[in-house]
Design an enzyme around this catalytic site. Structure first.
Site, short mmCIF file in Angstrom:
data_model
loop_
_atom_site.label_atom_id
_atom_site.label_comp_id
_atom_site.label_asym_id
_atom_site.label_seq_id
_atom_site.Cartn_x
_atom_site.Cartn_y
_atom_site.Cartn_z
CG ASP A 79 -1.94 -1.07 1.22
OD1 ASP A 79 -2.32 -1.51 0.12
OD2 ASP A 79 -2.39 -1.49 2.31
CE1 TYR A 123 3.90 -6.92 3.76
CE2 TYR A 123 3.34 -9.25 3.89
CZ TYR A 123 3.39 -8.07 3.18
OH TYR A 123 2.91 -8.03 1.89
#
Length: 246
Positions: A53, A111
């Site tokens: 994003d 992540y």
């Protein structure tokens, strides 16, 4: 025709995310494709392991592209790092088999999310963490983490509405580590839905603040309703660390 694999590091602050949009100058993919086109004289499309994003960072994004160029891997690496902006760095270039596909061949991802947990904000990490001044109950957060492990339908912890694709994912590991005022969340799984990690982190933080109870994890997994989970934390603290391949 050669198939080239890239390992990419970037600071996502200035960009609208990974995926090329109409204004390619504002995306990571667009920036890299522009330089590759200059280098090869070809129209190049790179395939990323997945989208990140706007504002999200990466230490180990993987992408691949096809080219007729005779440049070596070392020459491609040198050219890209010379002409890309300094907030996008190519860490490795490798020629791979023609069937390698950065997205379809990915088996999992790791992540990190960083939270600066202090009433005094940080000057140095302000663009790469989320400041939470409230005191957090880490034991309650660890109990909530245990409930998230394994295979579940995570649509209630995502920004997706309805989709025909499966929203079942397997989270293999979530680690929560504290060093000084910095909290470091590590998420390892076979894949993650749109904004899933940011919503999971927001939910864990609200449990730590006492705004939500640990059982909210079971409730959202069962009823699949996004509104029951915590807030979506900002992209600034999120990093794609690594993509796993067999």
């Amino acid at each position: 025709m050669k198939n080239i694999k890239l390992t990419i590091e970037y600071d996502g602050r200035r960009y609208l995310g990974w995926q090329r949009l109409g204004n390619s100058e504002k995306t990571i993919q667009g920036k890299i494709e522009t330089v590759l086109a200059q280098m090869t004289g070809e129209e190049i499309e790179i395939i990323g392991s997945g989208r990140t994003d706007a504002g999200t960072h990466a230490r180990g994004q993987i992408a691949n592209f096809k080219t007729e160029s005779n440049l070596t891997s070392g020459e491609i690496l040198s050219f890209l790092n010379r002409y890309l902006p300094n907030d996008i760095v190519i860490k490795d270039v490798e020629e791979v088999g023609e069937r390698f596909h950065a997205r379809y061949n990915a088996k999992g991802k790791q992540y990190s999310y960083y939270v600066w947990n202090d009433v005094i904000p940080t000057a140095f990490y302000r663009h790469h963490s989320f400041n939470v001044p409230q005191e957090l109950d880490l034991l309650k957060m660890e109990k909530a983490i245990e409930k998230l492990l394994g295979t579940h339908d995570f649509i209630g912890f995502s920004a997706l509405k309805k989709t025909k694709k499966s929203t079942v994912r397997t989270i293999k590991e979530i680690r929560l580590e504290k060093e000084g005022s910095m909290l470091h969340f590590t998420f390892i799984g076979d894949g993650f839905l749109h904004k899933m990690i940011r919503i999971l982190t927001g939910t864990l933080l609200e449990i730590g603040m006492g705004k939500l109870e640990v059982d909210v994890i079971d409730e959202v997994l069962a009823n699949k309703i996004r509104q029951g989970a915590g807030e979506t934390v900002p992209a600034s603290g999120l990093f794609l660390d690594q993509v796993f391949y067999s």
